[in-house]
Design a protein around this motif. Structure first.
Motif, short mmCIF file in Angstrom:
data_model
loop_
_atom_site.label_atom_id
_atom_site.label_comp_id
_atom_site.label_asym_id
_atom_site.label_seq_id
_atom_site.Cartn_x
_atom_site.Cartn_y
_atom_site.Cartn_z
N THR A 279 0.92 -1.20 -0.07
CA THR A 279 0.06 -0.11 -0.14
C THR A 279 0.91 1.14 -0.06
O THR A 279 0.82 2.21 -0.52
N THR A 280 1.92 1.15 0.66
CA THR A 280 3.03 2.39 0.70
C THR A 280 3.37 2.66 -0.67
O THR A 280 3.59 3.88 -1.36
N GLU A 281 3.89 1.55 -1.56
CA GLU A 281 4.20 1.71 -2.96
C GLU A 281 3.21 2.39 -3.70
O GLU A 281 3.23 3.04 -4.46
N LEU A 282 1.94 1.87 -3.41
CA LEU A 282 0.80 2.25 -4.24
C LEU A 282 0.68 3.69 -4.10
O LEU A 282 0.16 4.58 -5.06
N ASP A 283 0.74 4.07 -2.81
CA ASP A 283 0.65 5.84 -2.48
C ASP A 283 1.73 6.15 -3.35
O ASP A 283 1.42 7.57 -3.88
N ARG A 284 2.93 5.69 -3.42
CA ARG A 284 4.00 6.65 -4.01
C ARG A 284 3.73 6.50 -5.53
O ARG A 284 3.85 7.61 -5.90
N LEU A 285 3.31 5.60 -6.15
CA LEU A 285 2.68 5.61 -7.59
C LEU A 285 1.75 6.59 -7.52
O LEU A 285 1.78 7.27 -8.53
N GLU A 286 0.76 6.54 -6.86
CA GLU A 286 -0.32 7.71 -7.17
C GLU A 286 0.07 9.20 -6.93
O GLU A 286 -0.16 10.14 -7.81
N ASN A 287 1.17 9.36 -5.89
CA ASN A 287 1.76 10.57 -5.76
C ASN A 287 2.66 11.04 -7.12
O ASN A 287 2.64 12.18 -7.45
N LEU A 288 3.15 9.99 -7.60
CA LEU A 288 3.93 10.44 -8.88
C LEU A 288 3.22 10.66 -10.03
O LEU A 288 3.46 11.54 -10.76
N LEU A 289 1.89 10.07 -10.16
CA LEU A 289 1.20 10.24 -11.15
C LEU A 289 0.57 11.68 -11.01
O LEU A 289 0.48 12.36 -11.94
N ASP A 290 0.21 12.04 -9.78
CA ASP A 290 -0.25 13.54 -9.42
C ASP A 290 0.85 14.63 -9.99
O ASP A 290 0.51 15.59 -10.39
N ASP A 291 2.05 14.35 -9.50
CA ASP A 291 3.03 15.37 -9.85
C ASP A 291 3.49 15.25 -11.09
O ASP A 291 3.56 16.60 -11.82
N LEU A 292 3.34 14.12 -12.24
CA LEU A 292 3.74 14.15 -13.44
C LEU A 292 2.73 15.24 -14.10
O LEU A 292 3.01 15.92 -15.20
N LEU A 293 1.35 14.79 -13.95
CA LEU A 293 0.42 15.66 -14.48
C LEU A 293 0.60 17.30 -14.00
O LEU A 293 0.26 18.09 -14.78
N ALA A 294 0.79 17.47 -12.74
CA ALA A 294 0.91 18.73 -12.37
C ALA A 294 2.09 19.55 -13.10
O ALA A 294 2.13 20.75 -13.43
N LEU A 295 3.19 18.79 -13.09
CA LEU A 295 4.40 19.45 -13.97
C LEU A 295 4.01 19.44 -15.43
O LEU A 295 4.46 20.70 -15.79
#
Length: 497
Positions: A279-295
């Protein structure tokens, strides 16, 4: 470029016109001066001849009468003397005893002719003196001195110079018009190319550059259009890949999380550790997707503002900072840190939207709270500095080294201490903030705080009118990582501890 090309052409025009006009002006003045000298020399010859006849016959009445009529008609005085400097006739108030006249008479009696030197000019005034001996060969029978006015000759030179200068001005104007037309013909394609290059550099589809101007520029425009189509297609494919990948991965990620959560109830107690890690790695993946879209969104927006007019947008930075402080203060309290706020009493107008500034503030506060550590003192300050509006977040945490500060805004960069302490992060937060600030003509400044810690300073141009929301609209009602969305939760000093 057009100004420089026109300046060079106009300089050439000025030099060419001056090279034509100046010699012509000097020639007209010299020619009119020569006419004056020749005319007065002819008059002197006549009087010298009359004086020579008078010396031979002993009758000076003819030369005296002729001299008086000449002065009466032309207003120019004469002095005629014999070989002993005795005046034969004196007209117009000029006397043989006058110093200037006496010197000329002495020279003439020595068989020397005296004509004035130097050409007349439009500003020449007064008179010129002429002297000539009377007699034949080496025998001198008298002397003649004439004082000629230069007023008429100067007025004629003035008229000639005015005509020449008027013609030169017309030529210069015509050459200027031709120079502007020529530079426009040459530079206009370059301007279109420059505008298209700016759009291409900003990541926007450039307009097709119309081929025009000299053959070399037409060929360049054709080549640029071909290159722009290729580059634009590649950029669009890259942007679409990032956006589509981020969007398309959300559904599988959500389904994976549901399945992992469903498996939790069937796991033995010994599997809890593995479940937590997943679940921690899933959270990191979701954060990464959010950050890529924001960037991607921030970069695209910055590119649009580079080539479009974003003026007129403004917000009250002090109000935005106060709002974000109120939302982030409980977060800081839960993290064991203290978050203070200082701002000017008056509004701080900044040239950006409320939403953009809120997102930048969220990134800086999130980093400071996460990485300054428990017991840290964090301050949020908003102020006006001349023509700039500044928002500063300072903490007394571990901070960053000099080498780390230079890499802080690099995408996906995280300091080694962050990896060691296991702090989650993607390394995109400060890159997003930097792009948002750059799009509005601002900058992100990172520096070491004293005696320890990090100071992150967002600098924006000050808006002409303060207060109110910008184009971005009002802030949403959610919490610090709510609708404004930093797109990251781990970016202190470029995601460093």
């Amino acid at each position: 470029m057009r100004t420089r090309v026109q300046a060079a052409l106009l300089l050439f025009v000025v030099i060419a016109v001056a090279a034509f006009a100046v010699p012509l002006l000097l020639f007209t003045a010299s020619d009119r001066t020569q006419q004056l000298v020749l005319a007065r020399s002819a008059d002197l010859d006549r009087f010298a001849s009359l004086m020579d006849q008078a010396a031979a016959t002993g009758d000076t009445s003819a030369v005296a009468a002729e001299a008086r009529r000449y002065t009466q008609l032309y207003g120019e005085p004469l002095v005629v003397t014999d070989t002993r400097r005795r005046p034969v006739v004196q007209t117009g108030g000029m006397r043989a005893v006058d110093p200037a006249v006496a010197r000329l008479l002495d020279a003439a009696l020595r068989n020397q002719t005296a004509h004035p030197a130097g050409a007349l000019r439009p500003w020449s005034r007064g008179y010129r003196m002429f002297a000539e001996p009377a007699g034949t060969g080496t025998r001198v029978s008298g002397a003649v001195v004439l004082r000629a006015s230069v007023g008429t000759a100067s007025e004629e030179i003035t008229r000639r110079w005015a005509a020449v200068l008027a013609g030169a001005a017309l030529v210069a104007v015509a050459c200027t018009v031709l120079a502007r037309a020529a530079t426009g013909w040459v530079v206009s394609p370059l301007r279109r190319l420059d505008r298209a290059v700016g759009q291409l550099a900003a990541g926007l589809p450039p307009e097709q550059t119309r081929a025009g101007g000299p053959p070399e520029l037409r060929q360049l425009a054709i080549g640029f259009n071909r290159m722009a189509r290729t580059v634009t297609a590649a950029l669009e494919q890259q942007r679409r890949l990032v956006a589509d990948t981020s969007h398309q991965m959300r559904n599988p990620m959500a389904a994976l999380r549901l399945r992992v959560d469903a498996l939790h109830t069937h796991l033995a107690p010994s599997g809890d550790r593995t479940y937590t890690g997943v679940t921690t790695e899933l959270d990191r993946l979701e954060n990464l997707l959010d950050d890529l879209l924001a960037l991607a969104t921030a970069e695209h927006r910055a590119g649009e503002l580079t080539v479009t007019d974003g003026s007129g947008v403004h917000c009250d930075a002090a109000a935005v900072a106060a709002d974000r402080h109120r939302l982030w203060e409980p977060v800081a309290h839960r993290a064991g840190a203290r978050l203070g706020f200082r701002s000017a009493d008056a509004p701080v107008p900044a040239a950006c939207t409320d939403r953009e500034l809120a997102q930048i503030t969220d990134i800086l506060l999130d980093n400071a709270i996460k990485y300054a550590g428990r017991g840290a003192e964090i301050s949020l300050r908003c102020a006006t500095e001349g023509s700039l509006a500044t928002l500063t977040v300072t903490d007394d945490g571990p901070g960053l080294g000099t080498d780390e500060l230079a890499l802080a805004t690099t995408r996906f960069w995280r300091a080694g201490r962050q990896h060691q302490n296991g702090t989650a992060g993607t390394g995109l937060g400060l890159a997003i903030a930097e792009q948002l600030l750059a799009g509005r003509g601002g900058r992100l400044e990172l520096a070491a705080a004293r005696p320890r810690g990090l100071r992150a300073r967002a600098v924006l141009p000050r808006a002409e009118t303060g207060g109110g929301n910008g184009v971005g609209g009002a802030l949403g009602p959610a919490g610090p990582i709510g609708p404004v969305g930093t797109g990251c939760r781990d970016t202190h000093g470029g995601d460093a501890p």
